[in-house]
Design a protein around this motif. Structure first.
Motif, PDB file in Angstrom:
ATOM      1  N   GLN A 111      31.485  38.620  42.940  1.00 38.29           N
ATOM      2  CA  GLN A 111      32.822  38.739  43.505  1.00 38.29           C
ATOM      3  C   GLN A 111      33.705  37.670  42.870  1.00 38.29           C
ATOM      4  N   MET A 112      34.788  38.119  42.229  1.00 36.37           N
ATOM      5  CA  MET A 112      35.716  37.216  41.572  1.00 36.37           C
ATOM      6  C   MET A 112      37.028  37.193  42.343  1.00 36.37           C
ATOM      7  N   CYS A 113      37.667  36.034  42.382  1.00 37.69           N
ATOM      8  CA  CYS A 113      38.955  35.887  43.068  1.00 37.69           C
ATOM      9  C   CYS A 113      40.025  35.582  42.029  1.00 37.69           C
ATOM     10  N   GLY A 114      41.036  36.443  41.970  1.00 40.05           N
ATOM     11  CA  GLY A 114      42.109  36.209  41.016  1.00 40.05           C
ATOM     12  C   GLY A 114      42.932  37.455  40.792  1.00 40.05           C
ATOM     13  N   ASP A 115      43.924  37.333  39.942  1.00 33.46           N
ATOM     14  CA  ASP A 115      44.791  38.452  39.577  1.00 33.46           C
ATOM     15  C   ASP A 115      43.977  39.470  38.779  1.00 33.46           C
ATOM     16  N   SER A 116      43.907  40.685  39.276  1.00 34.84           N
ATOM     17  CA  SER A 116      43.090  41.697  38.612  1.00 34.84           C
ATOM     18  C   SER A 116      43.591  42.021  37.211  1.00 34.84           C
ATOM     19  N   LEU A 117      44.884  41.893  36.960  1.00 36.35           N
ATOM     20  CA  LEU A 117      45.388  42.128  35.607  1.00 36.35           C
ATOM     21  C   LEU A 117      44.767  41.137  34.629  1.00 36.35           C
ATOM     22  N   GLU A 118      44.668  39.890  35.038  1.00 41.56           N
ATOM     23  CA  GLU A 118      44.074  38.878  34.161  1.00 41.56           C
ATOM     24  C   GLU A 118      42.574  39.097  34.002  1.00 41.56           C
ATOM     25  N   LEU A 119      41.905  39.449  35.092  1.00 41.18           N
ATOM     26  CA  LEU A 119      40.459  39.660  35.028  1.00 41.18           C
ATOM     27  C   LEU A 119      40.110  40.914  34.227  1.00 41.18           C
ATOM     28  N   LEU A 120      40.863  41.985  34.425  1.00 37.73           N
ATOM     29  CA  LEU A 120      40.617  43.202  33.652  1.00 37.73           C
ATOM     30  C   LEU A 120      40.790  42.955  32.160  1.00 37.73           C
ATOM     31  N   ALA A 121      41.774  42.167  31.804  1.00 40.24           N
ATOM     32  CA  ALA A 121      42.042  41.884  30.393  1.00 40.24           C
ATOM     33  C   ALA A 121      40.901  41.120  29.733  1.00 40.24           C
ATOM     34  N   GLN A 122      40.070  40.440  30.532  1.00 38.01           N
ATOM     35  CA  GLN A 122      38.963  39.663  29.991  1.00 38.01           C
ATOM     36  C   GLN A 122      37.681  40.487  29.836  1.00 38.01           C
ATOM     37  N   LEU A 123      37.649  41.681  30.380  1.00 38.93           N
ATOM     38  CA  LEU A 123      36.442  42.506  30.247  1.00 38.93           C
ATOM     39  C   LEU A 123      36.267  42.947  28.796  1.00 38.93           C
ATOM     40  N   PRO A 124      35.065  42.868  28.266  1.00 41.55           N
ATOM     41  CA  PRO A 124      34.839  43.336  26.895  1.00 41.55           C
ATOM     42  C   PRO A 124      35.168  44.819  26.761  1.00 41.55           C
ATOM     43  N   ALA A 125      35.661  45.208  25.615  1.00 33.88           N
ATOM     44  CA  ALA A 125      35.973  46.606  25.357  1.00 33.88           C
ATOM     45  C   ALA A 125      34.711  47.463  25.493  1.00 33.88           C
ATOM     46  N   GLU A 126      34.886  48.638  26.087  1.00 33.71           N
ATOM     47  CA  GLU A 126      33.804  49.625  26.218  1.00 33.71           C
ATOM     48  C   GLU A 126      32.549  49.026  26.836  1.00 33.71           C
ATOM     49  N   SER A 127      32.727  48.307  27.949  1.00 34.94           N
ATOM     50  CA  SER A 127      31.592  47.650  28.603  1.00 34.94           C
ATOM     51  C   SER A 127      31.298  48.182  30.001  1.00 34.94           C
ATOM     52  N   VAL A 128      32.201  48.983  30.566  1.00 29.32           N
ATOM     53  CA  VAL A 128      32.096  49.399  31.965  1.00 29.32           C
ATOM     54  C   VAL A 128      31.748  50.890  32.045  1.00 29.32           C
ATOM     55  N   ASP A 129      30.787  51.209  32.909  1.00 27.83           N
ATOM     56  CA  ASP A 129      30.395  52.604  33.094  1.00 27.83           C
ATOM     57  C   ASP A 129      31.265  53.317  34.114  1.00 27.83           C
ATOM     58  N   LEU A 130      31.682  52.589  35.161  1.00 26.15           N
ATOM     59  CA  LEU A 130      32.492  53.220  36.208  1.00 26.15           C
ATOM     60  C   LEU A 130      33.424  52.199  36.845  1.00 26.15           C
ATOM     61  N   PHE A 131      34.698  52.540  36.873  1.00 26.67           N
ATOM     62  CA  PHE A 131      35.651  51.857  37.741  1.00 26.67           C
ATOM     63  C   PHE A 131      35.855  52.739  38.961  1.00 26.67           C
ATOM     64  N   ILE A 132      35.755  52.160  40.137  1.00 31.14           N
ATOM     65  CA  ILE A 132      36.099  52.897  41.349  1.00 31.14           C
ATOM     66  C   ILE A 132      36.867  51.956  42.257  1.00 31.14           C
ATOM     67  N   THR A 133      38.031  52.419  42.704  1.00 26.88           N
ATOM     68  CA  THR A 133      38.884  51.520  43.473  1.00 26.88           C
ATOM     69  C   THR A 133      39.847  52.297  44.345  1.00 26.88           C
ATOM     70  N   SER A 134      40.397  51.589  45.309  1.00 26.44           N
ATOM     71  CA  SER A 134      41.425  52.140  46.182  1.00 26.44           C
ATOM     72  C   SER A 134      42.559  51.123  46.228  1.00 26.44           C
ATOM     73  N   PRO A 135      43.623  51.330  45.434  1.00 24.71           N
ATOM     74  CA  PRO A 135      44.706  50.354  45.393  1.00 24.71           C
ATOM     75  C   PRO A 135      45.528  50.379  46.669  1.00 24.71           C
ATOM     76  N   PRO A 136      46.266  49.321  46.942  1.00 22.55           N
ATOM     77  CA  PRO A 136      47.196  49.365  48.072  1.00 22.55           C
ATOM     78  C   PRO A 136      48.158  50.538  47.899  1.00 22.55           C
ATOM     79  N   PHE A 137      48.403  51.274  48.969  1.00 24.53           N
ATOM     80  CA  PHE A 137      49.284  52.435  48.886  1.00 24.53           C
ATOM     81  C   PHE A 137      50.738  51.992  49.071  1.00 24.53           C
ATOM     82  N   PRO A 138      51.701  52.747  48.546  1.00 23.10           N
ATOM     83  CA  PRO A 138      53.113  52.367  48.673  1.00 23.10           C
ATOM     84  C   PRO A 138      53.675  52.772  50.033  1.00 23.10           C
TER      85      PRO A 138
END
Length: 322
Positions: A21-48
């Motif tokens: 579990q990481m704490c921080g801005d997801s934009l910054e954390l996502l940008a640090q993930l290696p290219a083509e390293s993730v098998d599945l993203f699953i999420t439920s963003p805050p709704f508008p």
């Protein structure tokens, strides 16, 4: 190698053998993930939604642009056979009994602007959803209860990894009777729709193929997370995935050892399910309090005093290794 190592340990809250579990801005954390390293993203963003919530939610006017920033980074980190599953609930326009189209505009942006594929659309029917919005449903009574979320299954390529054999559902009683004696209940024939239903229809495949309507109540008032949070005298995350929702897609779209990432993790339902199915996982959440509380999902059966110490340590900025 620990799953969080490519991200560094500065934002680590807690880690298991399989995930972190990481704490921080997801934009910054996502940008640090290696290219083509993730098998599945699953999420439920805050709704508008029109009213601001404690966990944060974006205005309808900029929602699509805001969310597309995250999805673009997720796309870059996806393996060629990977998938992105995103649960987006509906909403009404401000002061009007007219629906917002944000989830559909977001889907079109993901496909047209980011070159993702819509592998299939799913609909999560929350059978325990309370009537809302109050003004249009309860008071004026000219709209029905909104109890279905759109869930987009997106992929990087045309043929993402998937197996419906992992998510078969129990046969109906009538199908069980047919399987016991196919010739008594069913004769192979060409239907009026011109579908040719043959003898294989009477074969027991271990379960029925699920539909894209997922009926899952979100009424976990006594689940271990809420029970432990109450024992701690604290308030849990107000918008939680029911565990069965991420479980369905984790089972269908990944294999043991694959990496699952949730970049709006909240109470970390996704990480808990991934851990229980032997998948590696990463969860990103901006609010440290929610990160700290989510550790209780991995401490069921521990003394409440020990759980409290873990939560307080994470809130204080310490790293906990489970």
């Amino acid at each position: 190698m620990p799953t969080y190592e490519p991200l560094g340990s500065e934002r680590l809250c807690y880690a298991t053998e399989l995930g972190a579990q990481m704490c921080g801005d997801s934009l910054e954390l996502l940008a640090q993930l290696p290219a083509e390293s993730v098998d599945l993203f699953i999420t439920s963003p805050p709704f508008p939604l029109q009213r601001k919530k404690a966990y944060g939610n974006e205005d309808q006017e900029r929602y699509v642009d805001w969310l597309t920033e995250f999805v673009k980074l997720a796309r870059d980190a996806l393996k060629p056979t990977g998938s992105l599953v995103i649960d987006i609930g509906g909403a009404y326009q401000k002061g009007r009994p007219v629906r917002s189209l944000h989830q559909f505009r977001a889907l079109i942006a993901f496909v047209d602007d980011l070159d993702l594929r819509l592998a299939e659309e799913f609909y999560w029917h929350n059978t325990s959803k309370l009537p809302s919005p109050i003004e249009w449903v309860n008071k004026r009574k000219f709209r029905v209860k909104d109890s279905v979320n759109t869930v987009w299954w997106l992929s990087k390529g045309d043929f993402p990894k998937a197996s419906i054999e992992n998510v078969l559902v129990p046969y109906s009683e009538s199908m069980k009777r047919l399987l016991k004696n196919p010739s008594k209940y069913y004769q192979p024939k060409l239907r009026a729709s011109e579908h040719d239903i043959g003898t294989a229809f009477g074969k027991d495949n271990g379960g029925a193929i699920p539909s894209n309507l997922l009926s899952i109540p979100n009424s976990q008032s006594n689940d271990s997370y809420l029970r432990l949070v109450r024992e701690l005298g604290l308030k849990g995350h107000p918008a939680r995935f029911p565990l069965k929702l991420p479980e369905f897609f984790i089972k269908m779209l990944t294999e043991p050892g694959d990496l699952v990432v949730d970049f709006f993790s909240g109470s970390n339902s996704t990480g808990r399910v991934a851990e229980s199915h032997n998948r590696k996982w990463l969860s990103f959440e901006q609010e440290r309090g929610y990160c700290a509380l989510s550790v209780v999902r991995f401490l069921e059966g521990h003394p409440i005093g020990s759980i409290k110490q873990h939560v307080e340590a994470i809130e204080a900025g310490d790293k906990v290794f489970l």
